[in-house]
Design an enzyme around this catalytic site. Structure first.
Site, PDB file in Angstrom:
ATOM      1  N   HIS A 356       0.807  -1.228   0.000  1.00  0.00           N
ATOM      2  CA  HIS A 356       0.000   0.000   0.000  1.00  0.00           C
ATOM      3  C   HIS A 356       0.833   1.267   0.000  1.00  0.00           C
ATOM      4  CE1 HIS A 356      -3.890  -1.987   0.989  1.00  0.00           C
ATOM      5  NE2 HIS A 356      -3.101  -2.866   1.579  1.00  0.00           N
ATOM      6  N   LYS A 534      -8.923  13.478   4.776  1.00  0.00           N
ATOM      7  CA  LYS A 534      -7.976  12.353   4.753  1.00  0.00           C
ATOM      8  C   LYS A 534      -6.968  12.614   5.854  1.00  0.00           C
ATOM      9  CE  LYS A 534      -7.151  13.543   0.387  1.00  0.00           C
ATOM     10  NZ  LYS A 534      -7.251  12.329  -0.400  1.00  0.00           N
ATOM     11  N   ARG A 535      -6.129  11.626   6.158  1.00  0.00           N
ATOM     12  CA  ARG A 535      -5.078  11.870   7.132  1.00  0.00           C
ATOM     13  C   ARG A 535      -4.248  13.081   6.702  1.00  0.00           C
ATOM     14  NH1 ARG A 535      -4.421   8.095  11.485  1.00  0.00           N
ATOM     15  NH2 ARG A 535      -2.384   9.043  11.795  1.00  0.00           N
ATOM     16  N   LYS A 540       0.125  14.522   0.990  1.00  0.00           N
ATOM     17  CA  LYS A 540      -1.261  14.760   0.562  1.00  0.00           C
ATOM     18  C   LYS A 540      -1.528  16.243   0.316  1.00  0.00           C
ATOM     19  CE  LYS A 540      -2.924  10.670   3.127  1.00  0.00           C
ATOM     20  NZ  LYS A 540      -3.623   9.789   2.167  1.00  0.00           N
ATOM     21  N   THR A 642      -8.955   6.104  -1.836  1.00  0.00           N
ATOM     22  CA  THR A 642     -10.284   5.489  -1.988  1.00  0.00           C
ATOM     23  C   THR A 642     -11.362   6.544  -1.749  1.00  0.00           C
ATOM     24  OG1 THR A 642      -9.974   4.696   0.281  1.00  0.00           O
ATOM     25  CG2 THR A 642      -9.725   3.093  -1.493  1.00  0.00           C
ATOM     26  N   LYS A 646     -15.126   7.595  -3.595  1.00  0.00           N
ATOM     27  CA  LYS A 646     -16.381   7.898  -2.891  1.00  0.00           C
ATOM     28  C   LYS A 646     -16.957   9.225  -3.356  1.00  0.00           C
ATOM     29  CE  LYS A 646     -14.459   5.298   0.942  1.00  0.00           C
ATOM     30  NZ  LYS A 646     -13.627   5.358   2.157  1.00  0.00           N
TER      31      LYS A 646
END
Ligand code: 26Q
Length: 807
Positions: A356, A534-535, A540, A642, A646
């Site tokens: 991952h 998200k984290r 990110k 992911t 969504k």
């Protein structure tokens, strides 16, 4: 008529069941029942309808003598279960009507349930979606993990700073689980290995018991239910009687204290490898218990171990359970008398590994002396596995190197297949982290692009859109998500688009109400809801989003009468408690929100909201209400994502980079329905090699320079002028994630988004096309891929059952 043998109850019967549980399970009458009592009674009444399909599935699995899938994961990020179970059983309306008839507010009762937050983020939520799909598809499967007493910490902000507090989901009885005191296994640690009559014998230093708790996971329409089996650590003996008799009460309870720490708490780090002894013990604890359990089941059914891989497929969710390779070899050799070479082959035919991450700091490695101290027998076996690998593939890649045990290499070498989680990621796995092993075993690495369960992530969380889809294409899409393509022709129909927009507006109004009730925050539902949840991690790039927000704020202030598109910037997410830079980013977002939201000039045009304690349940409110999905990671860093799926499914187009599954989402929705910006993975690598790239990017962008100066000067941090000096100066010096290089492209693309959003009709069309075109991202498709390409596992549901609605 659903598959369970208790007939689908009437509202009246269900109402009676709730009252019966209220009285007999909770010991209350309806006059004195609290919200908690109602919620428990509702959950127990639903649970009654899960048990029969669960027994039935177990019986069919046993009779079929086929293959079971075992999904080993340190994390299962489940969220709430009441609505999920009600929806899957087709009892949602019945439950709501019954609770309403009892004078209770259904939404309040359902949201009284705490989230089961036994995971950090994507990896744990993926495991939960996979459990849902395995049951929906009728593939016999067990999820194996740890029953943490404390799940992911709760987050709140004090003066904008993240504060963590312990999460206590088990403080209330978890009604979905069944304790199995008779299912328990000893787990050994430490000690030494002796050679006795030519055989290695592990004399452990300490032992704990792993005790099973089972949660049934029911699939769509109750056709099948698998088991999530979580292990809790218990002491081998409650008291050391000798110490107790001596009157040393503290020493007497030492084994208990030791044992209970193992399943006490989820490690809250989702990238950096913490390298802690307790973490390794947790990994071995649940992996060993799971393997002992599956071997006992196999042997109990009269299986011959040489045929193990015909009946057992074990999937490793990242390297966290990578000790499964040596542990299975150990059990086969030490307990069942196989020779090592044979055992390695047998184990490998059972095992597969999912990678991952490519982030080097996230790849698990253990100091070899620590490892050998805790697992001396496994340390030996790893040496033998490495030797066998050298014999097969040469000595290019080692498992034991520089005094470390490399878990990625171990997992790879002991797996018959290794998979990445998006097309781009799987290619990069081949080219980077496992390039040498890929050359040695060129067939081993394959791709299985992630997916999400449409039951939770559309059907349950977005009722307005669910209804519209049902009216438009019928009701058989939730387990045949490709059918959403049937919406495509309707995007040319103005009436359909109006209804689609009405569904989005209803979700936005719900979110506005939720924010008002929760935080007293007032937002304008007509504004664009721009969401990044998200984290918090540098790769990110929440920081880039914030910088863009500040730049926009400045532009609006410079021209308040301009033709602006009102936006609400919504952030959500937790930082690992020890991740200093991530916590600074949170602080900055909150500081900027305080100042910008208070600016009378821009107040109606730009707002920042950052609700505390982002979790699965919050995602279920935010995602259906989003207009724009932020997927802006540095290309090559996000393995898949992911959340991106969504949002697209719920009609929020993406602004994003060519990273992870964004690439495939863009291919599905069409490039005209995706707001692309930024460097590609190859360009990122090249740019990093150019000297002083960050400073040059800043110098080339007056807008960015201005924003950085502003933050650096302390506009958001009051008297604490230098609060963000480190963060800003860091960008000049070592902007590893290329925030500076992608900033202009990101800002410009956001302005394209502004213009597109003002064309309401074409925007809605774009949103609807996103929904229509992302059916491929159902986790049912992903799981079918694993079943066919990796596990060779079959569904035990008849075609007729699976296609009931079509027939
Ligand atoms: C490792 C060692 C010690 C302590 C903790 C860890 C640890 C724990 C969790 C390392 C990584 C994680 C979680 C990683 C994760 O969530 N990865 C995400 O997986 C998703 C599902 O495949 C992807 O969509 C995301 O792109 C990826 O970041």
């Amino acid at each position: 008529m659903t598959a369970h043998s208790i007939p689908a109850p009437s509202v009246e019967a269900f109402r009676a069941a709730i009252l019966r549980h209220l009285k007999l399970s909770l010991g209350k009458d309806s006059e004195h029942a609290s919200l908690y009592d109602w919620r428990m009674s509702l959950a127990l009444s639903l649970r009654d309808h899960v048990v029969d399909p669960w027994f039935e599935s177990t019986r069919k699995t046993y009779e079929a003598r086929g293959k079971r899938v075992y999904y080993l994961s340190m994390e299962f990020l489940i969220g709430r279960l009441i609505e999920d179970v009600a929806v899957n059983l087709g009892l949602e309306e019945t439950a709501e009507a019954a609770i309403t008839a009892l004078g209770q507010d259904y939404a309040r009762v359902v949201t009284n349930e705490p989230d089961a937050a036994l995971g950090n983020g994507g990896l744990g939520r993926l495991a939960a979606c996979f459990m849902d799909s395995l049951s929906t598809l009728g593939i016999p499967a067990y999820g194996y993990g740890i029953r943490y007493e404390h799940g992911l910490f709760q987050q709140h902000f004090e003066d904008g700073v993240q504060i963590e507090t312990a999460e206590t989901w088990l403080a209330q009885k978890h009604v979905w689980e069944f304790e199995r005191p008779e299912v328990s296994y000893p787990i050994h640690f430490g000690g030494h290995v002796a050679l006795e009559s030519g055989r290695a014998v592990w004399h452990a230093g300490e032992t704990v018991m792993a005790s099973a708790y089972d949660t049934p996971i029911v699939g769509w329409q109750g056709r099948w239910a698998n088991t999530l089996r979580l292990w809790a650590a218990k002491p081998t003996t409650n008291f050391d009687l000798e110490s107790f008799n001596r009157g040393d009460y503290i020493a007497a309870s030492a084994p208990e204290a030791l044992a209970r720490t193992i399943s006490r708490v989820l490690y809250p780090d989702d990238t950096t490898d913490v390298g802690k002894e307790l973490r390794l013990k947790q990994e071995y604890f649940f992996t060993s218990a799971s393997l002992q359990d599956l071997l006992r089941r196999f042997l109990g059914e009269g299986g011959d171990l040489r045929q193990l891989s015909d009946h057992v497929a074990i999937q490793l969710n990242d390297t966290h359970p990578a000790i499964a390779g040596p542990e299975l070899v150990r059990l086969l050799v030490d307990a069942h008398g196989f020779d090592v070479a044979e055992a390695i082959g047998m184990a490998r035919r059972c095992l597969a590994y999912t990678n991952h991450t490519l982030l080097p700091e996230a790849l698990e490695r253990w100091p070899e002396d620590l490892f050998a101290g805790i697992l001396p027998r496994h340390h030996q076996i790893i040496g033998q596995i490495e030797a066998a690998h050298f014999a097969a593939a040469g000595e290019g890649v080692r498992i034991l190197e520089h005094g470390e045990v490399k878990m990625g290499e171990l997992a790879f070498i002991m797996a018959h297949h290794v998979n990445g989680v998006s097309a781009l990621h799987s290619d990069l796995v081949k080219q980077t982290v496992f390039a040498d092993l890929h050359a040695a075993y060129p067939e081993r690495i394959i791709n299985q692009t992630n997916g999400i369960t449409p039951r939770r992530w559309l059907y349950a969380c977005n009722k307005p859109l669910r209804s519209l889809i049902n009216e438009t294409i019928g009701t058989s899409w939730p387990d045949n998500l490709d059918q959403l393509s049937g919406l495509t022709p309707h995007v040319e129909d103005a009436a359909f688009l109006e209804q689609y927009q009405a569904a989005k507006d209803a979700n936005k109004a719900r979110l506005a109400g939720w924010l008002r009730d929760r935080d007293g925050m007032v937002v304008d539902p007509a504004a664009m809801f721009d969401v990044q949840i998200k984290r918090i991690h540098e790769y990110k790039r929440q920081l880039m989003n914030l910088l863009e927000t500040v730049a926009l704020w400045q532009d609006i202030r410079a021209n308040p009468q301009g033709d602006w598109t009102p936006r609400v910037k919504i952030f959500g997410g937790k930082a690992a408690p020890g991740y200093v830079v991530a916590k600074e980013i949170i602080h900055l977002i909150n500081d900027a929100a305080r100042v910008i939201n208070a600016d009378p000039v821009t107040r109606d045009l730009l707002q920042i909201v950052y609700p505390e304690n982002y979790n699965v349940s919050m995602a279920e409110v935010l995602i259906p209400a989003a207009d724009l999905s932020e997927q802006i990671s540095t290309a090559g860093k996000e393995a898949s994502g992911t959340g991106n799926m969504k949002f697209a499914l719920n009609g929020a187009p993406t602004i994003g980079t060519l990273d992870g599954a964004n690439v495939e989402i863009r291919e599905c929705v069409g490039e005209e329905n995706f707001f692309l910006f930024g460097l590609t993975a190859a360009e990122v690598t090249a740019r990093r090699a150019t000297p002083d790239y960050a400073r040059q990017a800043i110098e080339a962008s007056p807008k960015l320079g201005h924003v950085l100066n502003l933050i650096r000067s302390g506009v958001f941090s009051g008297r604490d002028k230098d609060r963000y000096a480190g963060l800003v100066d860091g960008l000049y010096g070592h902007d590893y994630f290329l925030v500076t290089c992608d900033f202009d492209s990101y800002f410009a693309t956001q302005r394209v988004v502004d213009a597109a959003f003002r064309e309401t009709k074409s925007w809605t069309r774009m949103a609807a096309l996103n929904t229509a075109r992302v059916g491929w991202f159902s986790s049912d498709r992903t799981i079918s891929g694993y079943a066919n390409d990796i596990w060779n596992a079959k569904s035990l549901l008849s075609e007729a059952k699976r296609n009931r609605d079509v027939a």
